[in-house]
Design a protein around this motif. Sequence first.
Motif, short mmCIF file in Angstrom:
data_model
loop_
_atom_site.label_atom_id
_atom_site.label_comp_id
_atom_site.label_asym_id
_atom_site.label_seq_id
_atom_site.Cartn_x
_atom_site.Cartn_y
_atom_site.Cartn_z
N PHE A 192 0.83 -1.21 0.00
CA PHE A 192 0.00 0.00 0.00
C PHE A 192 0.86 1.26 0.00
CE2 PHE A 192 -1.94 3.41 2.51
CZ PHE A 192 -3.09 3.63 1.80
N GLU A 193 2.00 1.21 0.67
CA GLU A 193 2.86 2.40 0.76
C GLU A 193 3.51 2.72 -0.58
OE1 GLU A 193 1.51 1.41 4.35
OE2 GLU A 193 2.82 0.02 3.26
N LYS A 194 3.54 1.78 -1.52
CA LYS A 194 4.12 2.02 -2.84
C LYS A 194 3.05 2.22 -3.91
CE LYS A 194 8.36 -0.60 -1.93
NZ LYS A 194 9.20 -1.76 -2.35
N VAL A 195 2.03 1.40 -3.89
CA VAL A 195 0.95 1.49 -4.88
C VAL A 195 -0.38 1.45 -4.13
CG1 VAL A 195 -0.15 0.44 -6.89
CG2 VAL A 195 2.34 0.35 -6.66
N LYS A 196 -1.16 2.51 -4.28
CA LYS A 196 -2.45 2.58 -3.59
C LYS A 196 -3.60 2.17 -4.50
CE LYS A 196 -1.07 6.06 -0.21
NZ LYS A 196 0.36 5.88 -0.47
N THR A 197 -3.48 2.41 -5.78
CA THR A 197 -4.54 2.03 -6.71
C THR A 197 -3.97 1.89 -8.12
OG1 THR A 197 -6.69 2.69 -7.62
CG2 THR A 197 -5.14 4.45 -7.09
N PHE A 198 -4.56 1.02 -8.90
CA PHE A 198 -4.23 0.87 -10.31
C PHE A 198 -5.41 0.21 -10.99
CE2 PHE A 198 -2.85 -3.06 -8.35
CZ PHE A 198 -3.21 -4.05 -9.25
N GLN A 199 -5.39 0.14 -12.31
CA GLN A 199 -6.47 -0.47 -13.05
C GLN A 199 -5.91 -1.21 -14.27
OE1 GLN A 199 -8.97 2.90 -14.03
NE2 GLN A 199 -8.01 3.17 -16.01
N PHE A 200 -6.68 -2.17 -14.73
CA PHE A 200 -6.30 -2.93 -15.92
C PHE A 200 -7.58 -3.37 -16.62
CE2 PHE A 200 -6.75 -5.87 -12.43
CZ PHE A 200 -7.35 -6.99 -12.98
N GLN A 201 -7.44 -3.93 -17.82
CA GLN A 201 -8.59 -4.34 -18.62
C GLN A 201 -8.52 -5.82 -18.94
OE1 GLN A 201 -8.58 -1.57 -21.99
NE2 GLN A 201 -10.31 -0.49 -21.06
N ILE A 202 -9.71 -6.44 -18.97
CA ILE A 202 -9.85 -7.85 -19.30
C ILE A 202 -10.69 -7.97 -20.56
CG2 ILE A 202 -10.79 -10.07 -18.53
CD1 ILE A 202 -10.23 -9.23 -15.68
N LEU A 203 -10.23 -8.80 -21.49
CA LEU A 203 -10.93 -9.03 -22.75
C LEU A 203 -11.66 -10.37 -22.68
CD1 LEU A 203 -11.40 -8.19 -25.77
CD2 LEU A 203 -9.40 -9.60 -26.30
N ALA A 204 -12.96 -10.33 -22.96
CA ALA A 204 -13.78 -11.55 -23.04
C ALA A 204 -14.16 -11.78 -24.50
CB ALA A 204 -15.03 -11.42 -22.18
N GLU A 205 -13.83 -12.96 -25.03
CA GLU A 205 -14.05 -13.26 -26.45
C GLU A 205 -14.75 -14.61 -26.58
OE1 GLU A 205 -11.30 -12.46 -30.23
OE2 GLU A 205 -10.62 -14.16 -29.03
N ASP A 206 -15.80 -14.67 -27.44
CA ASP A 206 -16.49 -15.94 -27.65
C ASP A 206 -15.79 -16.74 -28.74
OD1 ASP A 206 -17.33 -14.92 -30.14
OD2 ASP A 206 -19.22 -14.17 -29.31
N SER A 207 -16.32 -17.95 -28.99
CA SER A 207 -15.67 -18.86 -29.97
C SER A 207 -16.46 -18.93 -31.27
CB SER A 207 -15.55 -20.26 -29.35
OG SER A 207 -14.77 -20.22 -28.18
N GLY A 208 -17.31 -17.96 -31.53
CA GLY A 208 -18.07 -17.95 -32.77
C GLY A 208 -17.20 -17.62 -33.96
N SER A 209 -17.82 -17.65 -35.12
CA SER A 209 -17.11 -17.33 -36.36
C SER A 209 -17.94 -16.32 -37.15
CB SER A 209 -16.90 -18.60 -37.18
OG SER A 209 -16.19 -18.29 -38.37
N PRO A 210 -17.48 -15.08 -37.22
CA PRO A 210 -16.27 -14.55 -36.59
C PRO A 210 -16.49 -14.32 -35.09
CG PRO A 210 -17.41 -12.79 -37.72
CD PRO A 210 -18.17 -14.05 -38.04
N PRO A 211 -15.42 -14.35 -34.29
CA PRO A 211 -15.59 -14.17 -32.84
C PRO A 211 -15.95 -12.72 -32.49
CG PRO A 211 -13.27 -14.33 -33.40
CD PRO A 211 -14.02 -14.60 -34.66
#
Length: 454
Positions: A192-211
């Motif tokens: 906590f004393e070095k990093v208090k908050t951050f954010q990132f992104q998650i990609l959700a992809e289906d298996s269709g054609s085209p996905p």
Amino acid sequence: MIKVIDVNDNKPDIEVTSLSNVVSEGSKPGTVISLISVTDKDSGVNGKVICSLSENVPFELKPSFQDNMYSLVIKRQLDRELVPDYDITIVATDLGQPALSTSKTFNVQISDVNDNSPEFSQNPLELYLVENNAPGASIFSVSASDKDVNDNAAITYNIIRSEGAQQETDMASFLNINADNGHIHALKSFDFEKVKTFQFQILAEDSGSPPLSSNVTVKVYILDQNDNTPVILSPVISANGSAEGVEEIPRNVNAGHLVTKVRAFDADVGYNGWLLFSLHEITDHTLFGLDRYTGQIRTLRPFTETDEAAHKLTIVVKDNGNVSLSASATMTITVVEPKEAFAASDVKSTVNSEDESNVTFYLIITLGSVSVLFIFSIIVLIAMQCSKSTDYSSKYLQDPNYDGTLCHSIQYRSGDKRYMLVGPRMSIGSTIVPGSNGNTLVVPDRRRTTGEVR
């Protein structure tokens, strides 16, 4: 010859020829899905048949070029996610009297097309993570849903990574996600004393054609733990980690005199960083008191002749965490006679006066420079004004009797000539030397006939 007249005693017969009982939801309107054939054993009007469909279905019957032949076509766009199948009822009615009818029902399945992207229930997602987490342990889980079915709804998860120089500072590089179930694991322990908050992104992809895919932002907030011991800033911390200080006070101080203030710091926040001060060891409890919130040490009463000259105090600083952490400092307070105290204070004031004298010296230099520049500007301005003025003193000689007043003129006539005396106004008591024409201007007489001079 006996002619038999037909009676409407036969119901129509419906025959359905389906091209397929499964229709893709991506089929366009007007697509033929079945052929309908209607027969009636009666003749004439009794054999004429009219067909109709059940209501609220996206299909319609279109007559063929042959009698009693129909095509079942799609009337509007299909959506499997709204209605996965339809029960279609065809009713055939002849025109006899009385009319006879027949109905037939068959089912049409709507097949799926990958026309829906994965969806997260919330965007962004918020994660509250306590610091000092175990590396490799699961810290969070994400889940997305897809309205499609089968492979079109099979979702895989991936963390979007930064590229280039930002990858070194990207906190997502310390995270890993299970592609099948969305469980997120931290590869390191966060502080906590070095990093208090951050954010990132998650990609959700289906298996269709085209996905198809979608992403979600995860905001991570690191929660503080009481993992930092208070640090005592004053008195000065010694090399071995313990704090030790010496203070001198005169013997003639009154009760309530501020001896010193213990200053401490805790890197934690909230209750974990709230510090309390206390005295654990002291030679005389009646002489000194410590404020538990501010760390100020004050005298409780005046000193007497019987009081010792040196007093040792042990000060403990504790935080308010669930598991309290503490630090201690040892201080020696020496009681001296007033003269000795004043001498010690003079040494401190000398150091302070040296710093102040340096500031004063630079200030004097600055003011002197500005003054010299101002005086030089005034001199230059005066010289320029003097150079523009004209010196008339070399053209005219001032009369010794000139008193500084304005000039005047005197006119007089001698014979045929007219004289004008021009000179300064004479002061009282001044005389004109007879026979002197130094200041006399001879004006020629221009009068010819009138005798008038202008």
